[in-house]
Design a protein around this motif. Structure first.
Motif, PDB file in Angstrom:
ATOM      1  N   HIS A  26      -9.082   1.284  10.620  1.00 40.68           N
ATOM      2  CA  HIS A  26      -9.963   1.192   9.446  1.00 40.68           C
ATOM      3  C   HIS A  26     -11.419   0.831   9.827  1.00 40.68           C
ATOM      4  O   HIS A  26     -12.347   1.149   9.097  1.00 40.68           O
ATOM      5  CB  HIS A  26      -9.417   0.181   8.428  1.00 40.68           C
ATOM      6  CG  HIS A  26      -8.008   0.468   7.955  1.00 40.68           C
ATOM      7  ND1 HIS A  26      -7.408   1.697   8.088  1.00 40.68           N
ATOM      8  CD2 HIS A  26      -7.082  -0.336   7.356  1.00 40.68           C
ATOM      9  CE1 HIS A  26      -6.175   1.651   7.587  1.00 40.68           C
ATOM     10  NE2 HIS A  26      -5.952   0.421   7.147  1.00 40.68           N
ATOM     11  N   CYS A  55      -4.811  -3.396   3.394  1.00 41.55           N
ATOM     12  CA  CYS A  55      -5.843  -3.691   4.412  1.00 41.55           C
ATOM     13  C   CYS A  55      -6.997  -2.703   4.241  1.00 41.55           C
ATOM     14  O   CYS A  55      -8.167  -3.087   4.229  1.00 41.55           O
ATOM     15  CB  CYS A  55      -5.260  -3.538   5.813  1.00 41.55           C
ATOM     16  SG  CYS A  55      -3.902  -4.649   6.186  1.00 41.55           S
ATOM     17  N   SER A  56      -6.670  -1.418   4.105  1.00 35.29           N
ATOM     18  CA  SER A  56      -7.678  -0.368   3.943  1.00 35.29           C
ATOM     19  C   SER A  56      -8.541  -0.595   2.706  1.00 35.29           C
ATOM     20  O   SER A  56      -9.739  -0.325   2.710  1.00 35.29           O
ATOM     21  CB  SER A  56      -6.986   0.993   3.838  1.00 35.29           C
ATOM     22  OG  SER A  56      -5.755   0.867   3.153  1.00 35.29           O
ATOM     23  N   GLY A  98       0.127   3.774   1.281  1.00 38.14           N
ATOM     24  CA  GLY A  98       0.991   3.070   0.331  1.00 38.14           C
ATOM     25  C   GLY A  98       0.327   3.038  -1.029  1.00 38.14           C
ATOM     26  O   GLY A  98       0.914   3.402  -2.056  1.00 38.14           O
ATOM     27  N   ASP A  99      -0.920   2.638  -1.027  1.00 43.02           N
ATOM     28  CA  ASP A  99      -1.695   2.515  -2.265  1.00 43.02           C
ATOM     29  C   ASP A  99      -1.826   3.873  -2.976  1.00 43.02           C
ATOM     30  O   ASP A  99      -1.620   3.977  -4.186  1.00 43.02           O
ATOM     31  CB  ASP A  99      -3.093   1.980  -1.895  1.00 43.02           C
ATOM     32  CG  ASP A  99      -3.970   1.715  -3.088  1.00 43.02           C
ATOM     33  OD1 ASP A  99      -3.846   0.641  -3.683  1.00 43.02           O
ATOM     34  OD2 ASP A  99      -4.778   2.597  -3.435  1.00 43.02           O
ATOM     35  N   ASN A 125      -1.950   5.232   7.682  1.00 43.62           N
ATOM     36  CA  ASN A 125      -1.365   4.710   8.928  1.00 43.62           C
ATOM     37  C   ASN A 125       0.167   4.755   8.857  1.00 43.62           C
ATOM     38  O   ASN A 125       0.855   4.106   9.639  1.00 43.62           O
ATOM     39  CB  ASN A 125      -1.871   3.297   9.235  1.00 43.62           C
ATOM     40  CG  ASN A 125      -1.705   2.364   8.045  1.00 43.62           C
ATOM     41  OD1 ASN A 125      -0.893   2.631   7.154  1.00 43.62           O
ATOM     42  ND2 ASN A 125      -2.453   1.269   8.023  1.00 43.62           N
ATOM     43  N   VAL A 127       2.270   3.409   7.040  1.00 38.78           N
ATOM     44  CA  VAL A 127       2.960   2.128   6.902  1.00 38.78           C
ATOM     45  C   VAL A 127       2.230   1.256   5.886  1.00 38.78           C
ATOM     46  O   VAL A 127       1.057   1.506   5.599  1.00 38.78           O
ATOM     47  CB  VAL A 127       3.023   1.429   8.300  1.00 38.78           C
ATOM     48  CG1 VAL A 127       1.715   0.737   8.651  1.00 38.78           C
ATOM     49  CG2 VAL A 127       4.179   0.464   8.407  1.00 38.78           C
ATOM     50  N   GLY A 129       0.534  -1.804   5.901  1.00 44.11           N
ATOM     51  CA  GLY A 129       0.047  -2.778   6.876  1.00 44.11           C
ATOM     52  C   GLY A 129      -0.035  -4.180   6.295  1.00 44.11           C
ATOM     53  O   GLY A 129       0.491  -5.145   6.852  1.00 44.11           O
ATOM     54  N   MET A 130      -0.672  -4.282   5.128  1.00 44.61           N
ATOM     55  CA  MET A 130      -0.963  -5.613   4.580  1.00 44.61           C
ATOM     56  C   MET A 130       0.295  -6.437   4.334  1.00 44.61           C
ATOM     57  O   MET A 130       0.292  -7.652   4.544  1.00 44.61           O
ATOM     58  CB  MET A 130      -1.760  -5.478   3.283  1.00 44.61           C
ATOM     59  CG  MET A 130      -2.061  -6.808   2.639  1.00 44.61           C
ATOM     60  SD  MET A 130      -3.177  -6.643   1.250  1.00 44.61           S
ATOM     61  CE  MET A 130      -4.735  -6.996   2.032  1.00 44.61           C
TER      62      MET A 130
END
Ligand SMILES: Cc1ncc(C[n+]2csc(CCOP(=O)(O)OP(=O)(O)O)c2C)c(N)n1
Ligand code: SF4
Length: 278
Positions: A26, A55-56, A98-99, A125, A127, A129-130
């Motif tokens: 990112h 995270c993104s 995901g979002d 990614n 996955v 991540g967060m």
């Protein structure tokens, strides 16, 4: 005549320091966005970055423009509403796989078909991540690195470009976090495109998918011009490995709202509002 704004990429970074893991893809998307903004001479005061959660989705905080860190999967809904209400603004929506493809999947397909003049950058990614590495809609079906899916998720991964095409997206490109210069050019082209531009970025999660460093050996730049034929694009997007980067598909379609609709709507809403006044 409006004066061209001359700022460097670093001038578009906010004083907030990213808290991403060292090596997270990112960072590269952030650098490419600020580089594209500098290249276009974008006015910070007329630019809004809208995101969901992940995270993104922290990215708008790191850019010195207006930003809105929204609700998980709802970045596109907010961004489209904003652009329709304020067509004078440059609007970018951002988020993770995901979002954008899981909780926000419905907004994604409808944004593709609605074709509001804005840009959507999905930082994929493969996955979550967060929330510590759960499988997402783009996780390979045999990815067995998470304790939650010890034998892999066992379901087919989405193909975001194919999904976007089927839903009607008129402009589809793919970038890679290992090539921020190419990504900056794609972001600049996406912002300049008069319609809904979808940039799918393969952005590695070094913490939960360290094997994604192998992507650098697989990605390949598209040398041919972007496809304009829907049937050809469908064939390619359904069968490709998902690692070709560059502008993949570009068409022209009428944007939403149609010309004249906004003022008609304003008139209708104005008389409705007036009918409630005492
Ligand atoms: C309504 C709601 N459901 C679930 C969550 C928990 N949650 C936060 S981020 C996230 C997924 C993030 O993954 P992705 O969008 O791929 O971004 P990344 O962190 O990988 O960049 C989830 C499930 C939430 N914040 N809100
Ligand atoms: S967990 Fe993954 S996506 Fe999140 S900051 Fe770390 S490397 Fe990036």
């Amino acid at each position: 005549m409006t004066e061209m704004i001359k700022l460097k990429a670093k001038d578009y970074k906010s004083p907030v320091k990213p808290i991403w893991c060292p090596g997270c893809g990112h960072f590269s998307v952030l650098n490419a966005i600020t580089k594209a903004m500098a290249g276009l001479g974008i006015n910070k005061d007329n630019t809004v970055l809208v995101s969901g959660i992940g995270c993104s989705s922290r990215l708008p905080a790191y850019v010195d423009s207006y930003g809105f860190h929204g609700v998980h999967g709802r970045g596109l809904a907010i961004a489209q509403g904003l652009k329709v209400a304020r067509p004078d603004l440059t609007v970018l929506a951002l988020g993770g796989d995901g979002d954008g493809f899981s909780i926000g999947g419905n907004h994604f397909i409808h944004a593709c078909r609605r074709n509001v003049n804005m840009t959507y950058i999905a930082m994929d990614n493969e996955v979550y991540g967060m929330t510590k590495g759960q499988a997402s809609p783009t996780t390979p079906m045999d990815w067995d690195h998470s304790k939650l899916t010890p034998h892999g998720p066992g379901v087919r991964a989405f193909k975001p470009a194919a999904l976007a095409l089927a839903a009607g997206a008129p402009w589809i490109a793919r970038g890679y976090s290992g090539n921020p210069n190419q990504m900056a050019k794609l972001i600049a082209a996406a912002v300049e495109y008069p319609g809904f531009s979808f940039l799918h970025v393969m952005s590695q999660c070094i913490t939960f998918c360290p094997e994604q460093t192998d992507w650098k050996a697989i990605v390949n730049e598209r040398e041919e011009p972007a496809l304009a034929d829907e049937n050809e694009a469908a064939k390619q997007f359904l069968h490709e490995d998902g690692f070709q980067t560059g502008l993949l598909y570009a068409q022209q379609r009428p944007t939403w709202p149609p010309e004249g609709a906004t003022s008609a709507q304003e008139g209708a809403l104005g008389s409705l509002a007036a009918s409630f006044r005492v």
